[in-house]
Design a protein around this motif. Structure first.
Motif, mmCIF file in Angstrom:
data_model
loop_
_atom_site.group_PDB
_atom_site.id
_atom_site.type_symbol
_atom_site.label_atom_id
_atom_site.label_comp_id
_atom_site.label_asym_id
_atom_site.label_seq_id
_atom_site.Cartn_x
_atom_site.Cartn_y
_atom_site.Cartn_z
ATOM 1 N N SER A 172 15.369 51.058 -9.979
ATOM 2 C CA SER A 172 16.824 51.946 -9.637
ATOM 3 C C SER A 172 16.372 53.221 -8.987
ATOM 4 O O SER A 172 17.172 53.827 -8.273
ATOM 5 C CB SER A 172 17.735 52.015 -10.708
ATOM 6 O OG SER A 172 17.246 52.503 -11.708
ATOM 7 N N LYS A 173 15.142 53.777 -9.260
ATOM 8 C CA LYS A 173 14.850 55.126 -8.777
ATOM 9 C C LYS A 173 14.180 54.844 -7.230
ATOM 10 O O LYS A 173 13.847 56.048 -6.813
ATOM 11 C CB LYS A 173 14.025 55.714 -9.801
ATOM 12 C CG LYS A 173 14.922 56.066 -11.150
ATOM 13 C CD LYS A 173 13.999 57.157 -12.011
ATOM 14 C CE LYS A 173 14.668 57.121 -13.239
ATOM 15 N NZ LYS A 173 13.864 57.210 -14.502
ATOM 16 N N THR A 186 12.671 51.310 -13.990
ATOM 17 C CA THR A 186 12.679 52.254 -12.861
ATOM 18 C C THR A 186 12.960 52.009 -11.390
ATOM 19 O O THR A 186 12.784 52.570 -10.555
ATOM 20 C CB THR A 186 11.253 53.031 -12.942
ATOM 21 O OG1 THR A 186 10.239 52.012 -12.515
ATOM 22 C CG2 THR A 186 10.725 53.545 -14.141
ATOM 23 N N MET A 227 8.522 56.643 -5.304
ATOM 24 C CA MET A 227 9.713 57.085 -6.300
ATOM 25 C C MET A 227 9.759 58.612 -6.055
ATOM 26 O O MET A 227 9.112 59.353 -5.492
ATOM 27 C CB MET A 227 8.719 56.876 -7.480
ATOM 28 C CG MET A 227 8.558 55.467 -7.642
ATOM 29 S SD MET A 227 9.715 54.216 -7.783
ATOM 30 C CE MET A 227 9.924 54.095 -9.804
ATOM 31 N N PRO A 228 10.712 59.124 -6.934
ATOM 32 C CA PRO A 228 10.896 60.544 -6.872
ATOM 33 C C PRO A 228 9.550 61.480 -7.046
ATOM 34 O O PRO A 228 9.255 62.297 -6.325
ATOM 35 C CB PRO A 228 11.790 60.925 -7.981
ATOM 36 C CG PRO A 228 12.763 59.393 -8.071
ATOM 37 C CD PRO A 228 11.888 58.493 -7.738
ATOM 38 N N GLU A 229 8.831 60.918 -8.150
ATOM 39 C CA GLU A 229 7.838 61.787 -8.694
ATOM 40 C C GLU A 229 6.365 61.288 -7.727
ATOM 41 O O GLU A 229 5.618 61.922 -7.531
ATOM 42 C CB GLU A 229 7.915 61.911 -10.092
ATOM 43 C CG GLU A 229 8.448 63.085 -10.660
ATOM 44 C CD GLU A 229 9.638 62.382 -11.329
ATOM 45 O OE1 GLU A 229 9.311 61.216 -12.106
ATOM 46 O OE2 GLU A 229 10.709 62.606 -11.278
ATOM 47 N N ILE A 271 13.161 54.974 -3.787
ATOM 48 C CA ILE A 271 13.861 55.936 -2.890
ATOM 49 C C ILE A 271 13.707 54.946 -1.476
ATOM 50 O O ILE A 271 14.766 54.705 -0.753
ATOM 51 C CB ILE A 271 13.034 57.282 -2.367
ATOM 52 C CG1 ILE A 271 13.307 58.096 -3.763
ATOM 53 C CG2 ILE A 271 13.728 57.820 -1.134
ATOM 54 C CD1 ILE A 271 12.291 59.574 -3.318
#
Lengths: 327, 277, 137, 652
Positions: free
Chosen positions: A130-131, A128, A146-148, A133
């Motif tokens: 790479s996710k 993860t 992170m996105p979420e 931000i």
């Protein structure tokens, strides 16, 4: 220092670089640029003002850029270099050892609050990673966005080991010191990583086994030597008279002599920047050797590398009253 | 000092206050042992001075002493700890915490020299002691061994002279200033003390010295007790009062005679000092 | 047991010769390499010797202050102080490296020094550098 | 190299008794590059050497190993033999199987095994040897002597008499050194001036001696045979080509000073001559005190000088000189006054040092030879001499004996008694050290004849009381404390190296010992050579010594210079360091460890790198270790050679 400070510092840095280039004070600068992955950085050489936007300054600027002073330093070009408070010591060593002329060098020291060990981050996040931000921070923690979700981790767990004990201040030799708010000036103390103690407390046999296990993995790619800012010899002794000191085959006993010689050769010069260990493809804990020797040199001779240009290295002088521990 | 030598204590505390030198009593101090051990293996005797040095380190302050003997013992102990790794380790084995020799040991005279300065001291004098024929009596403990104490020239010291000059005294060159007072032989061999004191006092009388200045309680005691004996036996007719340097300082700074506790002295200095008023 | 001795040609090598002319006896497992000055000894020589399974290395030079080249042995002393600690940290008993100051007049001291290093090595429990480190874990 | 021979010597029974020679020969002959291995009873003997020569020729050997005694014994023999065999001498190595094998081991098996190893090591080494050729350098047959005291003058005279040019540099404006200040000399009581002036005059008129008084050496570059010195000729403000020494200027000069020559006891003038017999017989102006030079007024001397020799505009001049050898004869000073405070030295006028006593006793001195004390001019009736004032005193950092004090104290005491027969002399001494021809007898005669009181003990304090000097001391023989009321005290002050020797030593690249005396190359076998080739040492700059010894050393250094100058070139040992230019990083770590400043800088392909001056290099090899890349190596002891020996040793 908050993220904000790093943004501010980057802006200051850009401005300074712009000024240096426009006033022709330097021919080129060695700076940090964005790497192939979000948290990676890479060394960058810029000559033109148009390239300035590529300059970055953040918590991931791990390299010791002074390694890039080794070649090129003799062309007589004026070089600008960005250093952290730790890296500047190796610049000082290069000046001390006549490898670069201070007159041709413009040193910009940028305030640093520690570098994040991205390997630890990678270990934590796995794929993860790479996710991510952004990594923000508050007083105690890094906030990994992170996105979420956001993950908060303790800063001290994710900084480089050397940053945890770092207490270097602004160097006397920097031409420019970029800083946002006033930092507390502390005396430079000698602290050593506690992990040495575990090794130091082993028996000789255990320790030999420990090292031979590590050295047996070495494939003598010489990355540790090539990246080292103070390994400045144009031809290393292991290259020049091949087979003289150690045989070419990658045997543990040969590797042992190589690594010990490397450690001995950098003793009194090593500034413990950690580059050798970082680049080692087989993860040999080289810094333990370096830290140990730096500690011993400091204890025996009261000397630390890279603090003052006019300080004489203990191997270049002697004292009749040196302790005579041999009889 | 609280019991036996209020004169030294009070004159020091009040003059330090006047000179704006901050002195603080070391909490939980120990006796320094008074004599630096002559045997090099005798480390136990060095424990209490080491504890004092460590106490000062904990307070983060310099350790100031008045008494020459304390000064010698503390400074030499510190020197040993700083320079002899083996002894340092042995001593530290007895201690709860490690001590590295980093405390600075100072004599009060050095403090005045360092923090006030002779010129500044001169300007602070309210009652100049002009006309008082004074001579220093260094004794032995302040100066030797020079390598360890680094206080002043062991044969030709001048710090007391500089001090007295600032107070306005007429300094008399006194060759006996570093002679021995007899030290602890006073306990067993009174005769030795008497002959040592006789020489010193005769020398002082010949030079018209009115008062001798010291920083050592033992010197002071020996010189006074010896003179008393010698007066009795008729060897000397004119006794020379002996004062702590801080007492003279207190007078010069105009702090009055109360802090000086002249009543403690066996030889009354008042007749000599009376003239100054 | 095999011991390498690096001897300065001006003092300890001559001291060893004097031990010979005086017919002093000492164990035969010492091999002397003659060098011009103890400061000629590259630490890598010593690492090399130990890593090839030599039991001990003896370095012998002029007494401090008496160096034929005036200051060489002072540098030797500093280098070996650090080397000794490095060897120790790498897992080699530091007793395996001994430095002696032996003058040309001290034949007796030379013989004694050989006996001394051998008695020290005999006391060492741990093994020297393995002959085939690959085969060990 | 491929074709090696091995020759094993029996040395009679010396080697063959414990070493199985046959086995050594057998084992070594199996080495692939050894084409011949043989033995002989005495290789060093004529037939032995002949045998080697024949085999070399027959087998076409390119190098050989001699397994025999220590190279200290016969290396030269077998290397010379090599050149006679048309092999480069440096392709011969010795394996020491006698001193370091057969003589120290008893077990035949062990000794033989070790001998084989030692021979193998030598074989491996010789395989990596390269032919070496000593470099030769031209030679400048001109010597420079620094210091024109009695030692320096003797050296200069001897060298000049032998036909070589000599440059004699002296920092004072006159020659003769401290001996000019002395009144009489021990043990014969010769008048110092009377025996010295013939020598100073000879120096002055010698056609091959160039005298440079009032000059100091500022810089020395180069090496044996080829030194280049920069000498500062200090301004005297008098044109010595014109000055006749008429002394009118001295008489009229209004500025009175106390010149150093008279030890502060006698008045002199700002323009002056040190003493009546001074050589050169010229006046000079003391820059510090001259009214004209400091205030721009006066100039009386310039107005009066009949020769118009005064030149206030004169400047120091720097001259460059080329020389081939240097003799250092810098002499001594007396210990600083402040170090003798317990004797009141420097505080009381009547506490004087030995040199001051010499001036007082001198007929040209402050009291024209009558012994008076400086404070009030009275003749002292009780006089105390204190020996070892500062010498043999660890506390003062001078544990050494000043050597001449016992003798000159006895001399001075005796001269005092001659002049003041009713005076009483007390001498405090630690030991009487009178080792020298006629010295012991001199002391005994002094003590017996003159009724002096020699007290064995030291003085603790001297102070003034009632116009007398009170001396407190100890007589350790009777165990009594002693108090003397003296009129004058004379200290036999410790001798220290003369001011500026440390700086000069740095300039000459020679070393000084912990007390600042110049270090000789070997305390026994090279007592007058310095660590730097071509620099020699005479007189008290080396250690305290008397006049006779100083003169002997002066002559000895001269003979060293002769043997150097008798050749047309200097040969240097070829076992020196060499730099691999491409591999040098230019860090110059080698420079910092080199004891001979043999590392120079060189521009090579746009960078500064190290270069070895093979004339200065003595071949210690410290640089080879300081150099991390191995770019600097030592010929004759290369990394390859040593590693090869090491490898051979590890063969099983």
């Amino acid at each position: 220092m908050k993220n904000q400070s790093y943004i501010e510092l980057t802006a200051m840095l850009e401005q300074k670089i712009n000024q240096l280039l426009s006033e022709n004070k330097v021919d080129y600068l060695i700076v940090y640029g964005k790497g192939s992955f979000w948290f990676k950085t890479r060394p960058l050489l810029i000559r033109k003002q148009t390239e300035i936007e590529k300059v970055i300054w953040n918590r991931f600027c791990q390299f010791n850029l002074s390694t890039f002073l080794k070649p090129g330093s003799r062309k007589g070009e004026k070089i600008g270099i960005i250093t952290k408070k730790c890296d500047i010591r190796s610049v000082v060593e290069l000046i001390k050892n006549n490898q670069i002329n201070k007159d041709n060098l413009y040193i910009i020291q940028v305030a640093c609050d520690g570098i994040i060990n991205w390997q630890k981050l990678e270990n934590l996040l796995g794929a993860t990673v790479s996710k991510v931000i952004e990594v923000e921070e508050n007083a105690l923690n890094f906030v990994i966005k992170m996105p979420e979700t956001n993950i908060e981790v303790l800063k001290n767990d994710y900084l480089l080991d050397k940053c945890l004990i770092c207490d270097y201040q602004q160097s006397f030799y920097a031409d420019e010191f970029l800083i946002t708010s006033e930092e507390k000036v502390e005396e430079i103390k000698n602290q050593f990583l506690p992990s040495l103690e575990i090794l130091e407390n082993m028996s000789y046999e255990e320790r030999l086994e420990y090292w031979l296990k590590h050295f047996s993995r070495c494939m003598r790619c010489y990355a540790c030597r090539n990246v080292c800012p103070v390994c400045y010899c144009p031809t290393c002794m292991f290259d020049s008279q091949e087979g003289l000191w150690i045989s070419k085959e990658s045997k543990t006993s040969e590797n042992y002599v190589y690594h010990l010689t490397r450690a001995f050769h950098t003793a009194t010069l090593c500034v413990e920047c950690g580059e050798c260990e970082r680049v080692c493809p087989v993860n040999i804990p080289l810094m333990k050797l370096n830290n140990k020797l730096a500690k011993e040199v400091s204890e025996i001779f009261g000397y630390q590398a890279g603090l003052k240009v006019d300080e004489v290295s203990p191997f270049k002088t002697y004292c009749q009253e040196d302790s005579d521990e041999f009889k | 000092m609280h019991n036996q030598s209020q004169s030294f204590r009070d004159s020091t505390i009040s003059t330090a206050r006047e000179l704006e030198i901050e002195l603080e009593e070391l909490p939980d101090w120990y006796c320094c042992g008074a004599v630096y051990p002559l045997r090099s293996e005798d480390l136990i005797s060095l424990l209490s001075p080491t504890r004092n040095l460590m106490g000062a380190k904990k307070e983060g302050k310099e350790l100031v002493t008045l008494c020459s003997a304390c000064y010698q013992v503390l400074k030499r102990t510190n020197y040993l700890i700083l320079n002899d790794a083996d002894k340092r380790e042995k001593l530290n084995n007895y201690l709860e915490e490690k001590y590295d020799g980093s405390t600075k040991v100072l004599h009060f005279l050095e403090v005045i020299r360092k923090d006030v300065g002779w010129e500044e001291l001169k300007s602070k004098v309210k009652t100049s002691l002009t006309g008082l024929k004074a001579a220093p009596y260094y004794g032995c403990l302040l100066l030797r061994p020079q390598k360890e104490l680094v206080f002043d020239h062991p044969e030709n010291p001048t710090i007391f002279e500089n001090f007295l000059q600032s107070l306005g005294c007429d300094i008399v060159d006194f060759p006996y200033k570093t002679e021995c007072c007899g030290a602890y032989l006073g306990i067993t061999e009174e005769k030795v003390i008497n002959s040592a004191v006789l020489k010193i006092i005769q020398g002082a009388n010949k030079r018209g010295i009115e008062v001798l200045i010291t920083s050592c309680p033992l010197c002071l005691y020996n010189l006074e007790a010896g003179q008393k004996e010698l007066m009795k036996s008729g060897h000397i007719s004119k006794p020379v009062p002996v004062l702590y340097f801080t007492q003279l300082l207190a007078l010069a700074l105009g702090l009055g005679v109360d802090v000086c506790h002249f009543e403690e002295h066996q030889i009354n200095p008042l007749p000599v000092l009376e003239r100054l008023k | 047991m095999e011991i390498v001795a690096f001897c300065c040609q001006w003092c300890s090598y001559a001291g060893a010769d004097l031990a010979g002319t005086s017919r002093l006896k000492y164990p035969a497992n010492i091999r002397i390499i003659k060098i011009p000055c103890s400061s000629r000894i590259n630490p890598t020589f010593i690492m090399r010797a130990l890593s090839k399974g030599v039991d001990g290395v003896m370095v012998a030079g002029c007494h401090p202050g008496d160096c034929h080249y005036s200051t060489g042995n002072y540098f030797t002393r500093r280098r070996l102080m650090v080397l000794k600690r490095l060897l120790e940290f790498s897992g080699i008993n530091p007793e395996r490296l001994q430095l002696y100051w032996i003058s040309a007049a001290e034949g007796g001291k030379f013989a004694e020094s050989v006996k001394d290093i051998i008695s020290k090595l005999e006391k060492i429990q741990d093994k020297p550098f393995p002959k085939n480190p690959e085969s060990s874990p | 190299m491929r074709n090696i021979g091995v020759f094993v010597c029996w040395c009679g029974l010396n080697i063959s008794r414990t070493v199985d020679i046959k086995r050594v020969v057998e084992e070594t002959s199996s080495h692939p590059q050894v084409i011949c291995s043989t033995d002989y009873k005495y290789l060093c003997s004529e037939p032995g050497q002949k045998l080697i020569k024949e085999i070399v020729k027959e087998k076409g050997l390119e190098g050989y190993v001699i397994a025999a005694c220590s190279p200290g014994m016969h290396e030269t023999t077998f290397r010379e033999l090599a050149s006679r065999c048309e092999i480069n001498p440096y392709l011969c190595e010795m394996a020491n199987i006698r001193e370091q094998c057969s003589w120290v081991h008893e077990d035949r098996e062990e000794a033989t095994g070790k001998a084989i190893k030692l021979v193998n090591m030598a074989i491996e080494k010789v395989l990596h040897n390269e032919p070496l050729y000593p470099e030769s350098f031209p030679l400048n047959k001109r010597a420079m002597v620094i210091g024109a005291g009695v030692a320096g003058m003797q050296a200069a005279l001897d060298i000049a008499d032998a036909g070589y040019e000599v440059l004699l540099v002296e920092k004072r404006p006159f020659i003769g050194g401290h001996m000019t200040q002395l009144s009489e000399t021990f043990p014969t009581l010769d008048c110092a001036q009377c025996i010295l002036t013939p020598k100073t005059a000879e120096v002055a008129r010698h056609p091959r001696i160039t005298l440079m008084p009032y000059s100091e050496v500022e810089e020395v570059k180069g090496y044996v045979g080829n030194f280049e010195a920069v000498i500062r000729r200090k301004a005297t403000f008098v044109d010595w080509n014109k000055c006749t020494g008429c002394a009118i200027c001295i008489e009229k000069c209004p500025k009175k000073i106390y010149p150093e020559f008279e030890c502060g006891l006698k008045e002199g003038k700002s323009i002056d001559m040190a003493f009546p017999q001074a050589v050169p017989y010229k006046v000079f102006i003391n820059k510090e005190s001259c009214i004209f030079l400091n205030q721009g007024k006066c100039g009386v001397c310039a107005k009066l000088c009949p020769e118009e020799a005064i030149d206030f505009q004169q400047q120091d001049q720097l001259v460059k000189e080329k020389i081939g050898a240097i003799i250092v004869a810098t002499g001594y000073d007396l210990i600083d006054k402040s170090e003798l405070a317990e004797f009141g030295y420097g505080k009381y006028k009547d506490v004087i040092d030995g040199m001051q006593f010499e001036r007082i006793n001198s007929s040209s001195g402050p009291f024209s030879g009558v012994i008076r004390r400086p404070s009030d001019g009275k003749i002292p009736k009780e006089i105390v001499f204190i020996q070892c004032a500062g010498s043999r005193d660890r506390e003062k950092g001078k544990p050494y004996c000043s050597k001449i004090c016992c003798m000159y104290t006895a001399k001075q005491a005796r001269l005092y008694k001659h002049k003041v027969p009713d005076g009483q002399v007390y001498v405090f001494y630690m030991d009487i050290r009178a080792g020298g021809k006629g010295y012991e007898e001199f002391i005994y005669r002094s003590v017996e004849e003159s009724g002096m009181l020699y007290l064995r003990g030291q003085v603790s304090r001297v102070f003034e009381e009632d116009g007398k000097l009170i001396v407190w001391g100890m007589d350790t023989l009777s165990g009594k404390k002693i108090e003397i009321n003296a009129d004058m005290v004379v200290l036999a002050s410790a001798i220290v190296p003369s001011n500026g020797v440390k700086e000069l030593a740095n300039i000459l690249k020679i070393t000084t010992d912990e007390h600042g005396f110049i270090q000789e190359a070997h305390p026994k076998l090279k007592p007058i050579e310095c660590m730097t080739r071509g620099v020699y040492l005479a007189g008290c700059g080396h250690a305290p010594k008397d006049i006779a010894e100083s003169v002997a050393q002066g002559s000895a250094t001269a003979s060293k210079v002769f043997s150097l100058f008798s050749r047309n070139s200097v040969l240097a040992e070829p076992t020196v360091s060499i730099v691999n230019k491409d591999e040098c990083s230019g860090c110059l770590s080698c420079e910092t460890v080199c004891p001979y400043q043999a590392i120079e800088k060189e521009n090579y392909r746009g960078k500064v790198i190290a270069k070895v001056n093979s004339a200065l290099c003595q071949g210690c090899g410290s640089c080879t270790v300081a150099c991390r890349s191995g770019a600097i190596d030592l010929r004759g002891y290369t990394n390859q050679q040593i590693m090869a020996e090491l490898e051979a040793l590890l063969w099983k």
